[in-house]
Design a protein around this motif. Structure first.
Motif, PDB file in Angstrom:
ATOM      1  N   LEU A  33      55.669  76.130  42.761  1.00 36.80           N
ATOM      2  CA  LEU A  33      55.237  74.888  43.038  1.00 36.80           C
ATOM      3  C   LEU A  33      54.293  75.498  43.775  1.00 36.80           C
ATOM      4  N   ASP A  34      52.438  74.270  43.718  1.00 36.06           N
ATOM      5  CA  ASP A  34      51.557  75.507  44.405  1.00 36.06           C
ATOM      6  C   ASP A  34      51.852  74.375  46.063  1.00 36.06           C
ATOM      7  N   LEU A  35      51.252  74.990  47.204  1.00 37.30           N
ATOM      8  CA  LEU A  35      51.110  74.387  48.251  1.00 37.30           C
ATOM      9  C   LEU A  35      49.967  73.463  48.596  1.00 37.30           C
ATOM     10  N   ASN A  36      48.724  74.151  48.584  1.00 39.36           N
ATOM     11  CA  ASN A  36      47.990  72.994  49.199  1.00 39.36           C
ATOM     12  C   ASN A  36      46.720  72.486  47.664  1.00 39.36           C
ATOM     13  N   GLY A  37      47.324  70.816  47.765  1.00 38.51           N
ATOM     14  CA  GLY A  37      46.659  70.455  47.001  1.00 38.51           C
ATOM     15  C   GLY A  37      47.836  69.562  46.633  1.00 38.51           C
ATOM     16  N   VAL A  38      49.176  70.433  45.969  1.00 36.93           N
ATOM     17  CA  VAL A  38      50.037  69.362  45.161  1.00 36.93           C
ATOM     18  C   VAL A  38      51.163  69.445  46.006  1.00 36.93           C
ATOM     19  N   LEU A  39      51.889  70.126  47.081  1.00 38.61           N
ATOM     20  CA  LEU A  39      52.644  68.970  48.056  1.00 38.61           C
ATOM     21  C   LEU A  39      52.103  68.916  49.951  1.00 38.61           C
ATOM     22  N   CYS A  40      51.323  69.514  49.835  1.00 38.98           N
ATOM     23  CA  CYS A  40      49.900  68.779  51.109  1.00 38.98           C
ATOM     24  C   CYS A  40      49.089  69.051  51.416  1.00 38.98           C
ATOM     25  N   GLU A  80      64.338  68.767  48.097  1.00 44.84           N
ATOM     26  CA  GLU A  80      65.763  69.185  48.845  1.00 44.84           C
ATOM     27  C   GLU A  80      66.548  68.560  47.161  1.00 44.84           C
ATOM     28  N   GLN A  81      65.987  67.893  46.426  1.00 43.58           N
ATOM     29  CA  GLN A  81      66.415  67.529  45.318  1.00 43.58           C
ATOM     30  C   GLN A  81      65.582  68.979  44.603  1.00 43.58           C
ATOM     31  N   VAL A  82      64.586  69.164  44.156  1.00 46.73           N
ATOM     32  CA  VAL A  82      64.387  70.369  43.358  1.00 46.73           C
ATOM     33  C   VAL A  82      65.038  71.577  43.571  1.00 46.73           C
ATOM     34  N   LEU A  83      65.612  72.069  44.636  1.00 51.31           N
ATOM     35  CA  LEU A  83      66.554  72.938  45.018  1.00 51.31           C
ATOM     36  C   LEU A  83      67.642  73.638  44.449  1.00 51.31           C
ATOM     37  N   GLU A  84      67.990  71.755  44.236  1.00 51.28           N
ATOM     38  CA  GLU A  84      69.539  71.826  43.617  1.00 51.28           C
ATOM     39  C   GLU A  84      69.565  72.053  42.385  1.00 51.28           C
ATOM     40  N   LEU A  85      68.085  71.397  41.909  1.00 50.68           N
ATOM     41  CA  LEU A  85      68.414  71.297  39.571  1.00 50.68           C
ATOM     42  C   LEU A  85      67.256  72.450  39.893  1.00 50.68           C
ATOM     43  N   PHE A  86      66.513  73.357  40.344  1.00 54.26           N
ATOM     44  CA  PHE A  86      66.323  74.629  40.002  1.00 54.26           C
ATOM     45  C   PHE A  86      65.988  76.012  40.875  1.00 54.26           C
ATOM     46  N   CYS A  87      65.669  77.186  40.112  1.00 53.62           N
ATOM     47  CA  CYS A  87      64.665  77.968  40.965  1.00 53.62           C
ATOM     48  C   CYS A  87      63.804  77.618  41.510  1.00 53.62           C
ATOM     49  N   VAL A  88      63.089  78.079  42.383  1.00 50.02           N
ATOM     50  CA  VAL A  88      62.433  77.124  43.294  1.00 50.02           C
ATOM     51  C   VAL A  88      61.161  78.388  42.974  1.00 50.02           C
ATOM     52  N   ILE A  89      60.115  78.517  43.396  1.00 50.31           N
ATOM     53  CA  ILE A  89      58.950  79.169  43.867  1.00 50.31           C
ATOM     54  C   ILE A  89      58.365  78.526  44.367  1.00 50.31           C
ATOM     55  N   ILE A  90      57.716  78.895  45.824  1.00 47.81           N
ATOM     56  CA  ILE A  90      56.437  78.162  46.528  1.00 47.81           C
ATOM     57  C   ILE A  90      55.013  79.361  46.220  1.00 47.81           C
ATOM     58  N   TRP A  91      53.537  78.683  45.393  1.00 46.09           N
ATOM     59  CA  TRP A  91      53.296  80.281  45.629  1.00 46.09           C
ATOM     60  C   TRP A  91      52.331  79.636  45.704  1.00 46.09           C
ATOM     61  N   THR A  92      51.395  80.075  46.681  1.00 49.13           N
ATOM     62  CA  THR A  92      50.499  79.835  46.538  1.00 49.13           C
ATOM     63  C   THR A  92      49.583  80.812  46.714  1.00 49.13           C
ATOM     64  N   SER A  93      47.728  80.557  46.691  1.00 49.13           N
ATOM     65  CA  SER A  93      46.769  81.542  46.676  1.00 49.13           C
ATOM     66  C   SER A  93      45.687  82.437  47.814  1.00 49.13           C
ATOM     67  N   ARG A  94      46.769  81.778  49.094  1.00 47.43           N
ATOM     68  CA  ARG A  94      46.034  81.739  50.638  1.00 47.43           C
ATOM     69  C   ARG A  94      47.065  83.129  51.036  1.00 47.43           C
ATOM     70  N   GLU A 131      49.609  85.589  53.294  1.00 50.76           N
ATOM     71  CA  GLU A 131      50.486  85.390  53.730  1.00 50.76           C
ATOM     72  C   GLU A 131      50.763  85.561  55.326  1.00 50.76           C
ATOM     73  N   TRP A 132      49.538  85.230  56.019  1.00 51.39           N
ATOM     74  CA  TRP A 132      49.164  85.167  57.266  1.00 51.39           C
ATOM     75  C   TRP A 132      49.357  83.423  57.220  1.00 51.39           C
ATOM     76  N   ASN A 133      48.936  82.940  56.330  1.00 53.54           N
ATOM     77  CA  ASN A 133      48.110  81.492  56.525  1.00 53.54           C
ATOM     78  C   ASN A 133      48.932  81.005  55.743  1.00 53.54           C
ATOM     79  N   THR A 134      49.918  80.980  55.053  1.00 53.58           N
ATOM     80  CA  THR A 134      50.816  80.440  54.141  1.00 53.58           C
ATOM     81  C   THR A 134      52.091  80.969  55.088  1.00 53.58           C
ATOM     82  N   GLU A 135      52.024  81.758  56.437  1.00 47.57           N
ATOM     83  CA  GLU A 135      53.204  81.386  56.975  1.00 47.57           C
ATOM     84  C   GLU A 135      52.582  80.145  57.810  1.00 47.57           C
ATOM     85  N   LEU A 136      51.562  79.797  58.552  1.00 50.29           N
ATOM     86  CA  LEU A 136      51.286  79.032  59.497  1.00 50.29           C
ATOM     87  C   LEU A 136      51.263  77.994  59.189  1.00 50.29           C
ATOM     88  N   VAL A 137      50.661  78.108  57.745  1.00 52.44           N
ATOM     89  CA  VAL A 137      51.558  76.253  57.029  1.00 52.44           C
ATOM     90  C   VAL A 137      52.659  75.841  56.650  1.00 52.44           C
TER      91      VAL A 137
END
Length: 265
Positions: free
Chosen positions: A84-91, A129-143, A145-151
Motif C-alpha cells: 500500500l502506498d501512503l500519500n495519495g492512497v491511504l492519506c 485492520e481488515q487487510v492486516l488480517e487477510l494479507f501480509c501488508v507492506i506500507i511502501w512510500t517513496s518518501r 524515512e524521516w518524513n515517513t515517521e512524521l506521517v
C-alpha cells in the motif's frame, strides 16, 4: 475616381488579409516545430529510462534468483502480499495553507504539525485492520524515512492506525531507501523512484502473489502489469469527508475477492 478609390481599398484589404494569414501560418509552423522538439525529447527520455531499467534488471538478476518466484508447496496455506502506498492512497500530505483551510471547510480532520499536515482517508483504521488480517501488508512510500515517521506519527495521534503498525510489528514499513532511483530521468523535476519487486526477493518475500496499490503507475514500471492497481490520487479538496467511501466500498471488497483467487492474474 470613385472606382479607382474602391479598387485601392479592396487591394489594401486583400494585402492586410494576406499578411494576417501569413502570420497565422508562421505561428503554426513555430508551434509545430516546438511540438516536434518536445516529442523528440520525450523519446530520448524513454530510451534513457528503458536503458536504465534494463541495466537495473541485469544487475539484480546476475548471480541470483531475483525475478523468479520462490517455490512454495501447494498444500501450505499462505497469505498474499499487499503493498500500500501512503500519500495519495491511504492519506494526503498537505503543506499549502490554502489547501489546508479548504480541506478543513470540507470536514476533513487535519493531523500533524507545522511541517507535516496529514489528511487521513475516511475509514482508514478499519480498512487497515481488515487487510492486516487477510494479507501480509507492506506500507511502501517513496518518501524519506524521516518524513515517513512524521506521517505515521500524525496518523497514530489521530487514532487512524491499528496498534503496532507504526512500530513495524503489525506490518512492514518501507520508505525511499527501499526504492530504486532511475538516474537521468525525472518527472516535474523530481527523480523517479521505482518500487521494484526485486526488492521483495532480497527480503525473502515471494513475488508470486503480490499486489501493489499506488496512485503513480511510474513506480511499478519494472514489475508485471498484472501486479498492481493504480487508483486515482486521493484529493480531499475535491470531495467531502462523507463522500469518500473508496476504501470501504470499492477497494476492500475487491481485495477480499482477489485474496480468494488462486492465481493473481
Amino acid at each position: 475616381m470613385h472606382d479607382q478609390s474602391n479598387e485601392q481599398e479592396v487591394v489594401a484589404k486583400l494585402k492586410q488579409e494576406a499578411a494576417e494569414l501569413q502570420t497565422r501560418i508562421d505561428e503554426q509552423l513555430v508551434s509545430s516545430q516546438e511540438l516536434e522538439t518536445q516529442v523528440k525529447l520525450k523519446r530520448r527520455e524513454l530510451v534513457t529510462l528503458q536503458a536504465n531499467i534494463d541495466k537495473l534488471r541485469e544487475n539484480a538478476a546476475a548471480g541470483s534468483s531475483l525475478f523468479r518466484p520462490m517455490p512454495i508447496p501447494q498444500d501450505i496455506p499462505r497469505k498474499k502480499t499487499l503493498i500500500l502506498d501512503l500519500n495519495g492512497v491511504l492519506c494526503k500530505i498537505e503543506r499549502s495553507a490554502g489547501a489546508l483551510r479548504q480541506a478543513k471547510d470540507l470536514g476533513w480532520p487535519l493531523l500533524g504539525s507545522r511541517t507535516t499536515w496529514v489528511v487521513p482517508r475516511r475509514g482508514l483504521r478499519e480498512f487497515l485492520e481488515q487487510v492486516l488480517e487477510l494479507f501480509c501488508v507492506i506500507i511502501w512510500t517513496s518518501r524519506t524515512e524521516w518524513n515517513t515517521e512524521l506521517v505515521l506519527e500524525a496518523l497514530e495521534s489521530g487514532g487512524c492506525l491499528p496498534p503496532r503498525v507504526k512500530s513495524g510489528q503489525a506490518c512492514r514499513i518501507w520508505s525511499q531507501s527501499h526504492c530504486v532511483k532511475v538516474e537521468g530521468v525525472s518527472k516535474n523535476g523530481i527523480p523517479i523512484l521505482l518500487k521494484d519487486f526485486a526488492t521483495l526477493e532480497f527480503w525473502n518475500i515471494s513475488t508470486r502473489d503480490v499486489l501493489m496499490i499506488d496512485d503513480f503507475p511510474e513506480k511499478g514500471m519494472t514489475n508485471s502489469p498484472y501486479s498492481a492497481l493504480y487508483p486515482p490520487t486521493f484529493t480531499p479538496l475535491v470531495t467531502s469527508l462523507d463522500d469518500d467511501t473508496y476504501l470501504s466500498s470499492k477497494l476492500l471488497p475487491w481485495l477480499k475477492g482477489w485474496g480468494n483467487f488462486v492465481q493473481v492474474t
